[in-house]
Design an enzyme around this catalytic site. Structure first.
Site, mmCIF file in Angstrom:
data_model
loop_
_atom_site.group_PDB
_atom_site.id
_atom_site.type_symbol
_atom_site.label_atom_id
_atom_site.label_comp_id
_atom_site.label_asym_id
_atom_site.label_seq_id
_atom_site.Cartn_x
_atom_site.Cartn_y
_atom_site.Cartn_z
ATOM 1 C CB SER A 1 -0.933 0.001 1.219
ATOM 2 O OG SER A 1 -0.207 -0.336 2.392
ATOM 3 N NE ARG A 2 1.468 3.051 4.776
ATOM 4 C CZ ARG A 2 2.384 3.001 5.743
ATOM 5 N NH1 ARG A 2 3.361 3.875 5.789
ATOM 6 N NH2 ARG A 2 2.317 2.073 6.677
ATOM 7 C CB VAL B 1 2.476 -10.773 6.963
ATOM 8 C CG1 VAL B 1 1.972 -10.335 5.599
ATOM 9 C CG2 VAL B 1 3.404 -9.723 7.578
ATOM 10 C CB SER C 1 17.750 -3.672 6.178
ATOM 11 O OG SER C 1 18.332 -2.444 6.568
ATOM 12 C CE1 TYR D 1 13.698 -2.952 9.673
ATOM 13 C CE2 TYR D 1 16.004 -2.308 9.553
ATOM 14 C CZ TYR D 1 14.787 -2.524 8.928
ATOM 15 O OH TYR D 1 14.669 -2.330 7.576
ATOM 16 C CE LYS E 1 13.721 -5.727 7.284
ATOM 17 N NZ LYS E 1 12.671 -6.201 6.374
#
Ligand code: NAP
Length: 251
Positions: A15-16, A65, A143, A156, A160
């Site tokens: 969506s973005r 998800v 990332s 985070y 990743k």
């Protein structure tokens, strides 16, 4: 040279940002697209219209998800509406700050649930379909943080890093079924996720670590993702494609 005509692509978090740009670029290349989103119905509807304007089928599917049942339903709905899944882009993700000694159980759990478990849930379901088809292309979004770490975002960065080792594990596991698994690792990209940091007072610190001297655009990520989804990359699997203006080299 690149065409996805006749292919169906499921893109999570479309969506973005990077997912949105990827969906629109895939539609331009001729793919039917499923636009997954978590909550932003209006934004998803706008992406659907932009894709339909390219003459392809596009449908918005709301699903968190990180919820195993919702992830499974997302994949099942895609198969029942489109008949197949040729390309999966595991793009949905979150990026939040937390010092290690202040990180709550809820913060750690949310990060791992969306960025790691969500990818496992969607991929596990999609692979059942791709194995029947004996073909498929899976592209994860990792990332630079997953390779060099990121202070105050260790949860985070760890999430990743997990995606990178997942990519390397699935490539040999799925190659016998003609299913490819690769990963695109963005550096700084100007999206809703990173915009505040990129306009903050100390933004020069970030830009000074990017050899090209600027953040990337979502479209500059969509192009490499399209390449990995296309027939121009039929001998590439298990690869981590860095798209970061050279940042991982100096960060
Ligand atoms: P973004 O602009 O924040 O967009 C995130 C997208 O993911 C939205 O479509 C959002 O849906 C969706 N989403 C979030 N949580 C979800 C969930 N639980 N279930 C389903 N969808 C969910 O992010 P972005 O910058 O495009 O990032 C895309 C990917 O690239 C992420 O995996 C991110 O970690 C990675 N990445 C980004 C950068 C960067 O600088 N931007 C750098 C390195 C890596 P709603 O619209 O409904 O909220």
């Amino acid at each position: 040279m690149i065409t996805l005509t006749g292919k169906t692509a499921l893109i999570t978090g479309a969506s973005r940002g990077i997912g949105r740009a990827t969906a629109i670029m895939f539609a331009k290349a001729g793919a039917d697209v499923v636009i997954n989103y978590a909550s932003n119905e209006l934004a998803a509807a706008e992406v659907v219209s932009a894709c339909e304007a390219q003459g392809v089928r596009a449908l918005p599917y709301k699903a968190n998800v990180a919820n195993r049942a919702e992830a499974a339903a997302l994949v099942q709905k895609t198969v029942s509406d489109f008949g197949r899944i040729d390309i999966l882009v595991n793009n949905a993700g979150i990026w939040k700050e937390a010092a290690i000694d202040a990180m709550t159980e809820a913060q750690l759990e949310e990060m791992l649930a969306v960025n790691v478990k969500g990818v496992f849930y969607v991929t596990g379901e999609v692979v059942k379909q791709m194995k029947q088809q004996k073909s498929g292309k899976i592209i994860h979004l990792a990332s630079t943080a997953g390779q060099r770490g990121e202070a105050f975002h260790s949860h985070y960065a760890a999430s990743k890093g997990a995606i990178i080792s997942l990519t390397k594990s699935l490539a040999p596991e799925l190659a016998p079924y003609n299913i490819f698994c690769n990963c695109v690792a963005p550096g700084w990209v100007d999206t809703d996720m990173s915009h505040d940091a990129l306009v903050a007072a100390d933004k020069e610190k970030i830009l000074s670590l990017i050899p090209l001297g600027r953040a990337g655009t979502a479209e500059e990520l969509a192009g490499p993702i399209l390449f990995l989804a296309s027939d121009l990359s039929t001998f590439i699997t298990g690869e981590i494609l860095n798209v970061n203006g050279g940042a991982v080299l100096v960060g």
